[in-house]
Design a protein around this motif. Structure first.
Motif, mmCIF file in Angstrom:
data_model
loop_
_atom_site.group_PDB
_atom_site.id
_atom_site.type_symbol
_atom_site.label_atom_id
_atom_site.label_comp_id
_atom_site.label_asym_id
_atom_site.label_seq_id
_atom_site.Cartn_x
_atom_site.Cartn_y
_atom_site.Cartn_z
ATOM 1 N N PRO A 88 20.431 -5.084 38.692
ATOM 2 C CA PRO A 88 19.904 -3.941 37.929
ATOM 3 C C PRO A 88 19.597 -4.283 36.477
ATOM 4 C CG PRO A 88 22.225 -3.616 38.509
ATOM 5 C CD PRO A 88 21.735 -4.784 39.298
ATOM 6 N N THR A 129 15.848 -3.027 36.719
ATOM 7 C CA THR A 129 15.788 -1.575 36.592
ATOM 8 C C THR A 129 15.024 -1.181 35.331
ATOM 9 O OG1 THR A 129 17.879 -1.304 37.764
ATOM 10 C CG2 THR A 129 17.149 0.547 36.417
ATOM 11 N N GLY A 145 14.728 -3.450 32.121
ATOM 12 C CA GLY A 145 14.950 -4.629 32.960
ATOM 13 C C GLY A 145 14.245 -5.856 32.395
ATOM 14 N N TYR A 191 6.013 0.735 36.672
ATOM 15 C CA TYR A 191 7.054 0.553 37.678
ATOM 16 C C TYR A 191 6.971 1.754 38.608
ATOM 17 C CZ TYR A 191 11.700 -0.106 39.738
ATOM 18 O OH TYR A 191 12.738 -0.284 40.613
ATOM 19 N N TYR A 222 23.622 -1.909 47.313
ATOM 20 C CA TYR A 222 22.536 -1.154 46.693
ATOM 21 C C TYR A 222 21.687 -0.386 47.697
ATOM 22 C CZ TYR A 222 23.593 -3.813 42.470
ATOM 23 O OH TYR A 222 24.231 -4.371 41.379
ATOM 24 N N GLN A 227 16.484 0.541 47.653
ATOM 25 C CA GLN A 227 16.525 0.034 46.288
ATOM 26 C C GLN A 227 16.069 -1.415 46.222
ATOM 27 O OE1 GLN A 227 17.670 1.544 42.889
ATOM 28 N NE2 GLN A 227 16.088 -0.025 42.928
ATOM 29 N N GLU A 238 12.294 -1.551 46.591
ATOM 30 C CA GLU A 238 11.646 -1.098 45.361
ATOM 31 C C GLU A 238 11.684 -2.172 44.284
ATOM 32 O OE1 GLU A 238 12.486 2.980 43.996
ATOM 33 O OE2 GLU A 238 12.961 2.085 42.037
ATOM 34 N N TRP A 239 12.840 -2.788 44.100
ATOM 35 C CA TRP A 239 12.944 -3.882 43.117
ATOM 36 C C TRP A 239 11.990 -5.016 43.467
ATOM 37 C CZ3 TRP A 239 19.010 -3.978 43.006
ATOM 38 C CH2 TRP A 239 19.460 -3.070 42.028
#
Length: 246
Positions: free
Chosen positions: A61, A65, A69, A99, A179, A183, A186-187
């Motif tokens: 993160p 994030t 990030g 993002y 996570y 998630q 998405e990352w």
């Protein structure tokens, strides 16, 4: 009377033989138990070796994030004083990139057709495996999306070999459990390289199609899924191969 000693000896031999046969299952059970104990100790030692000094999961993160990030920011080159910016390593065509969340309840968000195309091409069992593919245990390449995140951001620079492979799988399983798959996806889609100094799906859509990622059609989504797998084969540098992958 002369035969009595012979009969007694025979009965003794028969009892001894039966006792010996009864001891065989006990010996086998003891050997099996000893083998299980040794195997358990060996696995425990192996797990301890693999898990020793693993990178912290909290690094992800911090890197990925938004808005702060570190890997979501363009690379910048300063002079030796650290005060004057000399160069920003970013494709200018990606200016204004965003993002994009995976959740369709957010606006804007990553289009579901792009998600389907990427998973079909890169990680078909993404929603069911534990972070690594059990059918590829003998392979060293990072096949799954979770493994690719670990390879790029948690184990970057680690020496290649079997130990790194198993540590990558262990970490992939841990980040999947910690996570969640949405998630991680998405990352990955917001940070992965698409070639030509382009990182993230929105930047790629702007560079290759002149539009945002939420406006992609199915054909364009399929094109980007192929580029994500092989960034050098993008529509600008290798148009024909990019179309074949599409």
């Amino acid at each position: 009377n002369a035969a009595a000693p012979l009969l007694a000896r025979r009965r003794h031999n028969q009892r001894t033989s039966r006792t010996g046969w009864r001891r065989i299952p006990l010996a086998i059970a003891l050997l099996a138990s000893l083998s299980l104990v040794c195997a358990g100790l060996f696995l425990a030692a192996g797990f301890t070796s693999l898990s020793h000094d693993l990178p912290s999961l909290e690094a992800l993160p911090a890197l990925l994030t938004p808005p702060a990030g570190l890997l979501l920011q363009p690379s910048q080159v300063f002079d030796r004083s650290g005060e004057h910016l000399l160069l920003t390593l970013e494709n200018p065509a990606a200016a204004g990139k965003q993002y994009l969340p995976l959740s369709q309840s957010s606006e804007p968000h990553i289009d579901s057709e792009l998600v389907s195309a990427v998973l079909a091409f890169s990680d078909p069992d993404f929603w069911s495996h534990p972070g690594f593919n059990p059918r590829s245990l003998l392979q060293e390449q990072p096949f799954t999306i979770a493994e690719r995140l670990v390879e790029g951001y948690l184990l970057a620079g680690a020496p290649e070999g079997a130990r790194k492979t198993w540590r990558r799988r262990l970490l992939a399983a841990q980040i999947t459990a910690h996570y969640g798959r949405e998630q991680l996806l998405e990352w990955y889609l917001n940070s992965a390289s698409f070639g030509r100094l382009t990182y993230g799906v929105d930047a790629a859509a702007r560079v290759y199609f002149g539009k945002t990622a939420r406006d992609l059609n199915l054909a364009e989504a399929a094109m980007l899924a192929g580029v994500l797998e092989s960034p050098a084969f993008n529509p600008i540098d290798a148009q024909q191969v990019a179309k074949e992958n599409q």
